[in-house]
Design an enzyme around this catalytic site. Structure first.
Site, mmCIF file in Angstrom:
data_model
loop_
_atom_site.group_PDB
_atom_site.id
_atom_site.type_symbol
_atom_site.label_atom_id
_atom_site.label_comp_id
_atom_site.label_asym_id
_atom_site.label_seq_id
_atom_site.Cartn_x
_atom_site.Cartn_y
_atom_site.Cartn_z
ATOM 1 C CE1 TYR A 110 -3.640 2.310 0.606
ATOM 2 C CE2 TYR A 110 -2.010 3.575 2.004
ATOM 3 C CZ TYR A 110 -3.159 3.538 1.427
ATOM 4 O OH TYR A 110 -4.092 4.533 1.378
ATOM 5 C CD1 TRP A 112 -1.583 7.649 -0.363
ATOM 6 C CD2 TRP A 112 -1.622 9.512 -1.939
ATOM 7 N NE1 TRP A 112 -2.682 8.274 -0.480
ATOM 8 C CE2 TRP A 112 -2.938 9.258 -1.264
ATOM 9 C CE3 TRP A 112 -1.605 10.228 -2.822
ATOM 10 C CZ2 TRP A 112 -3.869 10.251 -1.654
ATOM 11 C CZ3 TRP A 112 -2.459 11.338 -3.183
ATOM 12 C CH2 TRP A 112 -3.694 10.865 -2.539
#
Ligand code: PGD
Length: 768
Positions: A110, A112
């Site tokens: 996970y 950005w």
């Protein structure tokens, strides 16, 4: 001769002009009315001491081989040549796959990452694990909105129907009369948007709405959750009690005959059942303003007045991401939706319900009407997944069954974890527990351009290029411009693109062609852009070639109409344009959720007691919100981020009354303590923080130092003290926003923060 290059990031488009020393002058995109200050984090980033310059392997992994250990995060690193490290890693991936199967590999990874469409690290790692290994255990949902992701399909439809193509900033500026901003709308949050943002319109839209006479109410424990331009009334609510406030407002609407009974009858199911709970007929407790006042800290008369004002106006009920990032985070969303249904403005311009408006920059704008360049990730041969924030639980309890969204799942037994483009030592809670759980792995691999705390806890750290060191295209799915991202500088040290690293591994595993399809990075970018170009051509719009696009620097993309989409169509024709819920209507009572039988998320919105509340040893609410000076932990070592620290340490904001009660003065070093751990920070005193709360934003790189037998984060990462617990059995989301802590003056020696300098490699002989 100086050259200027266009580029783009999650926090804005810009151009970069390097000087001879490698420093960058950063100029925001000319058309951005309110550029993000965090663009300046790029200035001195290229050759910073935080960069990973070459492949590094944990000494114990090299000497003792893969296996469980307590040394991760404590051991030294050895620099290993690229060929050798790729050979060793390919052999380890093959061993784990052959001995345990791909279901022993966690590749959720996970994070950005960066804004480029091709060099997007998660897409790269997922594609690699699918094509080279046959699959991996994935994660579902996000740290941003896991509870919303789980509950909305049961009660209102797709997450995007309420969070993306819904009420826009244009509508707020022109049509909304009252904005009830539960969790506020802080500009520090809308400064960022996944994939990029060319124009930050939030401040201007709020100013325009206010000038027209619209009223904003900032319902939050922090005054700074709404910009000055909104001129908002601040309702300083006790953390985590929005559901109680919403219930009390609904009680007023119901008992004073102010609810839109017509809308409830035609567009919702289950209101009667909920009304029995609201009035107390079901449980003996009427959810009156007098009931809510001591819970929320808001006077009963204020609650009643707000409900009456909302009934008279075109009202937008806006719920921030942060509301659902706490225990029972599903409830304020469901209660907010129900409140909006009772007010009856759902589907009208500027009115109704919006999830996450202002919580990120890509909300409140219509979506792009053509597909964006997107790297195909291949087929995952493993069906096992975890809700994203249950990663420590997974490592601690292999084989254990747990509940998630109506299913009974079992945690897999993970041997190898692969991370690229995220920082679990930023985004996860209770970091000491995470560090111990990682000790169970055989191997932990991290790609990053910077030596983050996640990299420090890894066995194999591979230096990735950063976005400024490669060509790409940047675009967000609600942004009107596609940006050319030019290569500004040569890779730092021995850094390689994630793509090149994975291609090298896939080659060694005999899966090179499957991963690359015979294309190099430049050919992939051209290939992915063709999809967008074909869609533009089909619409009869300008569709430049890649070379022409690069000359122009950017391309205007068509947007969908600003028409309120699914909710507006549903309002106009509830039978003909049903919502994507089981009944096709807004579900105020959900038979599906009720049938799950969860005590922490029953069949309609409720106020529930929480396990984490202020108490003698932890009397203050810690609000661990998003930082204003960086995106999450990215470029924490950059100029804007560093400038906001004091003496290199993160700032904790407290109310002067709480500080005085503890003998804490402005600028003191304080220790934030919870049963999970401790971190240091520098105190700042402000009445903008509600009494009883302390605000320490996320993103300071975890820098643990052993003090008195405990690991204390000396830099100020709040996840050293936050609680790692799911929102409920339904959503199992991150609850990192709110935890209970004590704060005291730090009287011991003040250790320096060293985490922004990458560890010096040792040679194996020297280490022995
Ligand atoms: P970032 O700091 O953005 O945080 O968690 P996330 O892991 O996304 O991490 C991205 C990493 O990718 C950085 O280390 C960066 O250096 C690296 N990176 C960037 N570009 C590249 C690249 O090209 N290649 C490679 N290999 N790496 C790259 C964010 C998460 O944190 C989120 S979304 C939320 S909403 C949560 N919020 C909270 C919260 O409110 N409160 C608490 N307590 N905790 C939270 N954690 C969550």
């Amino acid at each position: 001769m100086t050259r200027t290059f266009t580029h783009s990031s999650h926090w804005g488009a810009f151009s970069a002009t390097p000087d001879e020393a490698g420093r960058l002058a950063i100029t925001p995109h000319a058309a951005d009315p309110d550029p993000s200050p965090i663009l300046q984090n790029f200035t001195d980033t290229l050759a910073h001491s935080a960069r990973v310059a070459r492949p590094m392997v944990r000494r114990g992994w090299l000497t003792d081989g893969p296996g469980p250990t307590t040394s991760r995060g404590r051991d030294e690193f050895v620099a290993v040549p690229w060929d050798e490290v790729l050979d060793r890693l390919a052999a380890e991936l093959t061993r784990v796959r052959d001995d345990f199967g791909p279901e022993a590999v966690f590749g959720g990874s996970y994070g950005w990452s960066s804004a480029g469409r091709f060099h997007h690290a998660q897409s790269q790692v997922h594609r690699f694990l699918n094509t080279a290994l046959g699959g991996y255990v994935r994660s579902v949902g996000t740290y941003s909105s896991a509870a919303a992701y789980a509950i909305f399909p049961h009660i209102v439809g797709r997450l995007t129907d309420v969070s993306r193509h819904n009420v826009t900033w244009e509508q707020v500026a022109n049509d909304t009369e009252l904005v009830l901003a539960f969790g506020g709308m802080a500009l520090k949050n809308s400064t960022i948007a996944q994939g990029g943002i060319s124009a930050h319109v939030e401040r201007g839209s709020m100013a325009k709405a206010r000038a027209r006479g619209a009223r904003f109410v900032n319902i939050a424990p922090l005054k700074s959750d709404m910009p000055e331009e909104a001129g908002a009334d601040w309702l300083a609510i006790q953390p985590g009690t929005d559901t109680a406030l919403m219930l009390a407002m609904m009680h007023v609407l119901y008992t004073e005959g102010l609810a839109d009974t017509g809308f409830l009858a035609t567009h919702t199911v289950g209101f009667d059942r909920f009304a029995r709970y609201l009035t107390g007929e079901a449980d003996g407790v009427a959810k009156t303003p007098e009931w809510a006042a001591p819970i929320t800290g808001i006077p009963a008369a204020t609650i009643a007045d707000l409900a009456r004002a909302a009934a008279k106006a075109r009202t937008l009920v806006a719920t921030a991401h942060a509301l659902q990032r706490s225990e029972h985070g599903e409830q304020p969303l469901w209660a907010g939706l129900t409140l909006a249904a009772m007010l009856g403005d759902i589907g009208l311009p500027g009115g109704g319900f919006h999830y996450s408006l202002g919580a990120m920059g890509h909300t409140g704008r219509p979506p792009v009407a053509v597909p964006l360049p997107t790297l195909p990730q291949g087929e995952n041969g493993v069906s096992t997944y975890i809700p994203v924030a249950r990663v420590t639980d997974m490592l601690e309890k292999p084989g254990t069954a747990y509940d998630y969204n109506g299913k009974r799942l079992t945690y897999p037994d993970i041997k190898l974890m692969y991370w690229a483009g995220g920082n679990p030592f930023h985004h996860h809670q209770d970091l000491d527990r995470l560090a111990k759980a990682l000790g169970k792995l055989d191997t932990f691999v991290v790609h990053d351009y910077a030596f983050t705390s996640a990299a420090r806890h890894a066995d194999i750290v591979l230096p990735a290029t950063m976005t400024l060191e490669r060509e790409d295209l940047g675009a967000g799915n609600t942004d009107r411009l596609l940006h050319v991202m030019r290569k500004v500088a040569e890779p730092h040290g021995e850094a390689r693109d994630d793509y090149a690293i994975f291609a090298g591994l896939a080659e060694r595993m005999g899966r090179g062609e499957a991963f690359t399809e015979g294309r190099d990075a430049e050919e992939w970018i051209a290939h992915l852009y063709e999809r967008t170009r074909a869609a533009l051509t089909a619409k009869g719009l300008p569709a430049p070639t890649l070379a022409e696009l690069r000359d122009a620097g950017e391309l205007e993309l068509p947007l969908m109409p600003d028409d309120g989409a699914a909710l507006a169509r549903f309002r106009a024709d509830p039978e003909g344009a049903p919502l994507a819920t089981p009944s096709g209507k807004i579900e105020i009572f959900s038979a599906t959720i009720d049938a799950m039988g969860y005590d922490d998320c029953p069949g309609h919105p409720v106020w529930l007691d929480r396990s984490e509340v202020p108490r003698a040893d932890a009397p203050l609410w810690l609000i661990a919100n998003q930082p204003a000076t960086r995106l999450h932990s990215q470029l924490d070592y950059g100029a804007t981020s560093r400038a906001a620290k004091r003496d290199g340490r993160e700032v904790a904001r407290l109310n002067p009354a709480d500080a005085a009660a503890r003998g804490i003065g402005e600028g003191d070093v304080v220790v934030v303590t919870s049963p999970r751990g401790q971190c240091l920070a520098t105190a700042a005193l402000t009445t903008d923080v509600l009494e009883g709360c302390v605000n320490l934003s996320t993103g300071a790189w975890y820098d643990p130092v052993e003090i008195g037998g405990a690991r204390v984060c000396v830099h100020g990462n709040p996840n050293a003290v936050t609680l790692d617990r799911g929102t409920s059995k339904l959503g199992q989301g991150c609850t990192g926003q709110l935890s209970c802590v004590e704060v005291a003056r730090w009287t011991g020696q003040v250790p320096g923060v060293t985490v922004h300098s990458a560890p010096e490699p040792v040679t194996l002989e020297a280490a022995e």
